[in-house]
Write an enzyme that holds these catalytic residues in place. Structure first.
Site, mmCIF file in Angstrom:
data_model
loop_
_atom_site.group_PDB
_atom_site.id
_atom_site.type_symbol
_atom_site.label_atom_id
_atom_site.label_comp_id
_atom_site.label_asym_id
_atom_site.label_seq_id
_atom_site.Cartn_x
_atom_site.Cartn_y
_atom_site.Cartn_z
ATOM 1 N N ASP A 468 0.849 -1.189 0.000
ATOM 2 C CA ASP A 468 0.000 0.000 0.000
ATOM 3 C C ASP A 468 0.882 1.236 0.000
ATOM 4 O O ASP A 468 2.086 1.154 0.277
ATOM 5 C CB ASP A 468 -0.880 0.023 1.254
ATOM 6 C CG ASP A 468 -1.987 -1.023 1.192
ATOM 7 O OD1 ASP A 468 -2.396 -1.360 0.076
ATOM 8 O OD2 ASP A 468 -2.423 -1.492 2.251
ATOM 9 N N ASP A 775 -4.629 -3.032 5.011
ATOM 10 C CA ASP A 775 -5.104 -2.520 6.296
ATOM 11 C C ASP A 775 -6.626 -2.537 6.414
ATOM 12 O O ASP A 775 -7.159 -2.490 7.503
ATOM 13 C CB ASP A 775 -4.584 -1.095 6.539
ATOM 14 C CG ASP A 775 -4.905 -0.140 5.402
ATOM 15 O OD1 ASP A 775 -5.699 -0.526 4.521
ATOM 16 O OD2 ASP A 775 -4.355 0.977 5.385
ATOM 17 N N ASP A 779 -9.413 -5.778 2.274
ATOM 18 C CA ASP A 779 -8.123 -6.354 1.878
ATOM 19 C C ASP A 779 -7.987 -7.811 2.318
ATOM 20 O O ASP A 779 -7.037 -8.495 1.924
ATOM 21 C CB ASP A 779 -6.957 -5.548 2.487
ATOM 22 C CG ASP A 779 -6.782 -4.193 1.825
ATOM 23 O OD1 ASP A 779 -7.073 -4.098 0.620
ATOM 24 O OD2 ASP A 779 -6.367 -3.245 2.494
#
Length: 1047
Positions: A468, A775, A779
């Protein structure tokens, strides 16, 4: 519940209801309708009070009636009478005592059984809150004495675990090993025959020494496993210590899940785990996943009317809310269930499974050799080819005493069994356990908490890391640095530039369409803002620069409906009603280009509304320019509507907020600086042959800017076609195109969780070992699909953490690179130990077999071999498994999925050392007496001593598989030096002082010098051998090919 408690509780609930309702009824100017309503309510209340008074008089005259009424009121139907409040309580609306006056046992059952009727009897959620001394808006008082009383009354939010396995359990497990059992039997027989033959004073030596050696091996093995169990227990407690958002004394704060008490008001948002059983207070669009409790996969809608019940262990999948805690710990269904489950610490990692196969294969070879030795020794004994200490035949047919025959056979069996003990490398699983436990502990210090053991070793094989952007590559410390209102860039004095109605719209847009909160301390200090980093940054901007007052907003407006933000929609919406004029406003907030697409007009600072037709492209360029400056662009849109909620197809079940024809309000640009070590960590991963891909929800311009800043894209170089794509584009590729382009992609912008999952699947199909960071709740599928799921400890939801293998505690990409180093270190340490162990195995088996076949006896006794086994398995594993990662590990290419566990380099090293040891010790066996001019006993001691010292010197060689300088960094590993020192000291004691016990004799200085010099030759051999290049093709592959050719 006692009668006085019941009276007090009903009174509290009644007064709470009256206060609440009258407050609402008298808000604003009283109308004739409101006056009539208050009159009716007063009449009803008076009648109920008189009925209650008559009940009290009846009870005084006949106590039996109280029992009837009390039992009736505890049933599920509504009570006929309400007990009046005692005089000392009637005067107050709040109880004097901090101790809640409520039958919590009954309340616990109501929540567990979702008994809505019984909840209404208690006055609903508001009645329960009042009885628990909780003000829903402010929470509990939070004072120490109040918390302590709640702990005492209702218990703590922990559940009773199954008792931890003690040291004796692991001792017992170690004694279950078949080879240990056989050795104990042999030791017992040897002890019995020894005492019978030589008397109690000296006859116990051999049997007793085997007993002691077995006991030592068992204790050390049990101690290692016991320490590992304790280590995992500690990590388990840390991983279960979730932080919960709660409000106490009007102040939002984070509290450990273990410190939550009954009466607490807790905030819930998407991805949170519900910390205890409770009731829904308020919120919007709340849906929970109760599959962990009920097994049902369908999401459950929670509201205040039909289903306000919330269960510990459930997960929030949509919406947000506040809940009132009613039961904690063992009083919850989750607590009862978890207390009956014992944690399984027997998780087998892929590497352990491969080692089990290796151990089994070596064990079979060892058994075959031991069986041959047993047969040869028995044949030699019964054919009269063995002699005792005096040179006489041991077996003389029928003349030999039966006890002597039995004793000799027992000694032969013990020798064969001991060969099996040495041959079976039980130290391999122990080495894996030790290195995993050690690395887990060190990784914890390096901000990485391992949830699944297999991740430690798998991470060392990773070939791709999909990361990310926000919080991982950046600091996640956002601040609003730019603000555009329409096409006007406003740099300062924001509130003065805007027209009052425009300012009011921004107050609504920020303050009411948010999951964050603003707390103003009574001391007048700076406001405390909670929420996600994005929410906090926008709220801080609105409070400090736009003069927004959150409390005033909440009093002026009522939130009707909310569309919560998630990573798929990338926006959130709210419908609100202004209490003064009952006007309905719709507000949307989210990704700038998505919000712009929903709008047909835009607002200027003067309050003038203009059509977007001609100016849309200009605003799009503004967004692109902000994004290219690494800013996250959040836009706001508004519309005033005539009805509260739009319904699709007229059905209330599918509530939605208007999403088109909106007025574009403006854009804020949030700056989130890159982490200082991110670029260096990305470079380290690239150097290690690991490809780093950035997957972000931001737009393509922001993604490019951050990727360039972090080193994922080359600075100044032209970005090649296909290196940067958007999620929609990747999604729309054909399967063949995706497989063709997936390795080229380095940045994916505007991606959804599905895009991330799709990329992971494609990379795995291409043969990559994939690590993924995540997070959000959405996901979870990608984290589960990846070979290694890395969740974020700060911003990660509980759903993401549970789906991951490792939690990055500081959300930092540098920690991801550190995990990669440790993963490679674990794999490398295991390989070092395998090389060390197999060297000993090969040497010991060959020496004993040749000596047994040719000379009729093994040079190394059972006790000596058990001592070698202890050095090799336990101390050797501890020394080599605790080596720390080196920079050289990050200069190698990834191992990948198909790399053999024993490489050609390892075969080269272990065969050279084994052949040297075999050559030296067999020379000692057959020519040692004449070379050193010593007796048989001294020769056997020299063989034993040289063999052990060879292993000590080879332990240094095993520190590095390929580096010639094996002493580099040795001063940093105090444990290794300590173990080597202990081994040498114990060897001296063994040889010099435990002569009868170890079956050795004392050696002089010259003999010790000769043993050390011969063993030390291992070092130059190791140095020279590492100069020999080896093929990358696996050694066993050649054997298979030769076998195929011959067939």
């Amino acid at each position: 519940m006692s009668r006085s408690h019941l009276s007090k509780y009903v009174c509290d609930s009644l007064f709470f209801d009256i206060t609440t309702i009258l407050t609402k009824a008298t808000a604003g100017t009283p109308t004739s309708a409101k006056k009539r309503w208050r009159f009716a309510y007063a009449a009803i209340y008076s009648i109920r009070a008189m009925l209650s008074l008559s009940k009290e008089i009846a009870i005084k005259n006949n106590p039996h009636i109280y029992r009837i009424l009390n039992s009736h009121s505890s049933s599920s139907s509504a009570p006929d009478y309400i007990e009046p409040c005692p005089p000392h309580v009637r005067k107050e609306t709040k109880p004097k005592s901090n101790i809640p006056q409520l039958d919590t046992g009954r309340l616990t059952e109501i929540v567990k059984k979702k008994n809505l009727a019984a909840l209404h009897e208690l006055g609903g959620v508001e009645g329960v809150a009042a009885a628990l001394n909780t003000v829903p808006a402010n929470g509990i008082s939070g004072k120490d004495d109040d918390i302590a009383k709640r702990h005492e009354l209702f218990g703590s939010n922990t559940y009773t675990r199954q008792p931890a396995k003690g040291f004796l359990y692991f001792v017992q497990e170690a004694f279950k090993d078949p080879t240990i059992i056989i050795l104990l039997v042999c030791a017992a027989l040897s002890l019995g025959f020894g005492i019978k033959e030589h008397g109690g004073q000296e006859g116990w030596y051999e049997g007793g020494s085997i007993f002691f050696a077995v006991f030592l091996v068992v204790v050390v093995s049990a101690l290692s496993n016991f320490r590992q169990e304790r280590q995992f227990d500690k990590l388990s407690k840390i991983s279960n210590n979730i932080k919960v958002d709660a409000i106490r004394d009007r102040r939002p704060q984070q509290i450990s899940i273990f410190n939550i008490v009954v009466g607490d008001v807790v905030f819930l948002k998407i991805g949170d785990q519900i910390p205890a059983d409770g009731l829904f207070l308020d919120g919007h669009s709340l849906q929970v996943d109760e599959s962990s409790m009920t097994g049902e996969s369908d999401h459950v809608a929670i509201d205040s009317k039909e289903n306000p019940f919330l269960f510990s262990g459930s997960k929030v999948v949509d919406g947000y809310a506040r809940m009132l805690i009613t039961s904690v710990g063992m009083n919850t269904a989750w607590g009862e269930m978890m207390s009956s489950i014992s944690r399984d610490t027997n998780e087998r990692t892929p590497l352990q499974a491969r080692l089990d196969k290796l151990t089994s294969s070596i064990g079979k070879v060892g058994l075959a050799v031991a069986f041959l030795v047993l047969v040869v020794l028995l044949i030699r004994y019964f054919t009269g080819n063995t002699e005792d200490e005096n040179g006489k035949k041991e077996y003389n047919g029928s003349k030999t005493d039966t006890d002597d025959i039995f004793n000799a056979v027992v000694q032969i069996v013990a020798a064969a069994v001991t060969i099996v003990v040495v041959a079976i490398p039980e130290g391999l699983p122990l080495a894996v356990t030790l290195t995993l436990a050690y690395s887990m502990k060190r990784m914890m210090a390096d901000q990485a908490m391992v949830r699944k053991l297999s991740a430690c070793e798998t991470m060392g094989s990773a070939t791709v890391i999909c990361t990310d952007k926000t919080g991982t590559l950046t600091l996640n410390q956002m601040r609003v640095t730019k603000f555009w209102l329409g096409q006007e860039n406003i740099a300062e004095k924001f509130s003065q530039v805007m027209a009052p109605n425009v300012l009011e719209l921004f107050h609504q847009a920020v303050g009411l369409n948010t999951t964050g909160s603003v707390y103003k301390p009574s001391s007048g200090s700076e406001p405390e803002i909670s929420g996600s980093p994005t929410e906090k940054a926008i709220l801080l901007w609105a409070v400090s620069d736009l003069g927004m007052d959150m409390e005033e907003l909440k009093e002026t407006y009522k939130v009707l409906h909310v569309e919560t933000f998630n990573s798929e929609k990338k926006r959130s919406g709210a419908a609100i009603k202004k209490e003064g004029d009952n006007t309905i406003h719709v507000h949307w907030k989210g990704a700038a280009e998505m919000i712009l697409a929903m709008c047909s007009t835009y607002l200027e600072s003067s309050g003038k509304v203009k059509p977007l037709d001609d100016d849309r492209s200009k605003i799009e360029k503004i967004i692109q320019g902000m994004a290219a400056s690494s800013l996250r662009c959040i836009a706001f849109a508004h519309m005033q509507i005539s009805k509260e909620i739009d319904y699709d197809n007229g059905e209330k079940t599918s509530q939605s907020i208007r999403e088109d024809g909106l007025t574009f309000l403006g854009i804020v640009g949030l700056k989130d600086p890159c982490r200082s070590g991110a670029k260096k960590a990305v470079e380290a991963c690239k150097l290690a042959g690991v490809d780093v891909k950035m997957i972000t929800g931001d737009n393509v311009f922001t993604a490019k800017a951050i990727a360039t800043e972090c080193g994922i894209l080359e600075l100044g170089n032209q970005v090649n076609s296909g290196e940067v794509v958007e999620g929609l584009e990747f999604r729309n590729y054909t399967p063949e195109e995706r497989m063709q382009k997936v390795e080229i992609i380095r940045v994916m912008a505007r991606s959804s969780p599905f895009d991330k999952l799709l990329m992971v699947q494609c990379l795995k199909q291409k043969g990559h070992v994939v690590a993924v960071t995540g997070d959000g709740t959405n996901d979870a599928p990608a984290l589960k699909e990846a070979d290694i799921g890395l969740s974020m400890g700060i911003q990660g939801t509980e759903v993401a953490k549970e789906s991951s293998d490792i939690v990055i505690l500081d959300d930092n990409f540098t920690s991801v690179a550190t995990v990669l180093r440790w993963g490679r270190c674990v794999y490398n340490n295991i390989q070092k130990f395998i090389q060390f162990q197999l060297t000993v195995n090969v040497a010991a088996l060959v020496i004993n077999f040749i000596a047994a076949v040719s000379a009729g006896k093994v040079p190394l006794t059972a006790v000596q071999l058990l001592w070698v086994n202890l050095i090799m398995d336990t101390l050797g594993a501890l020394a080599l498994a605790t080596e720390q990662p080196t920079n050289e590990l990050m200069k190698r290419q990834p191992v990948g999925r198909t790399e053999p566990l024993i490489t050609n380099v390892m075969w080269r090293n272990l065969l050279s050392q084994s052949l040297y040891q075999i050559a030296v010790l067999l020379t000692f066996q057959f020519r040692g007496k004449s070379i050193f001019n010593v007796s048989e006993e001294v020769k056997d001691t020299l063989i034993f001593n040289t063999f052990v010292l060879c292993q000590v010197f080879n332990e240094f060689n095993s520190r590095s598989l390929e580096k010639q300088n094996v002493f580099k960094g040795i001063h940093k590993n105090k444990l290794f030096l300590g173990i080597v020192g202990i081994t040498i000291v114990l060897q001296v004691v063994f040889v010099e002082f435990l002569k009868k016990f170890a079956d050795t004799v004392r050696l002089n200085w010259g003999q010790w010098g000769a043993c050390i010099a011969i063993a030390a030759v291992s070092w130059p051999i190791g140095w020279l051998v590492k100069c020999i290049p080896v093929s990358d093709k696996p050694f066993l592959g050649y054997l298979k090919r030769l076998k195929w050719r011959s067939s």
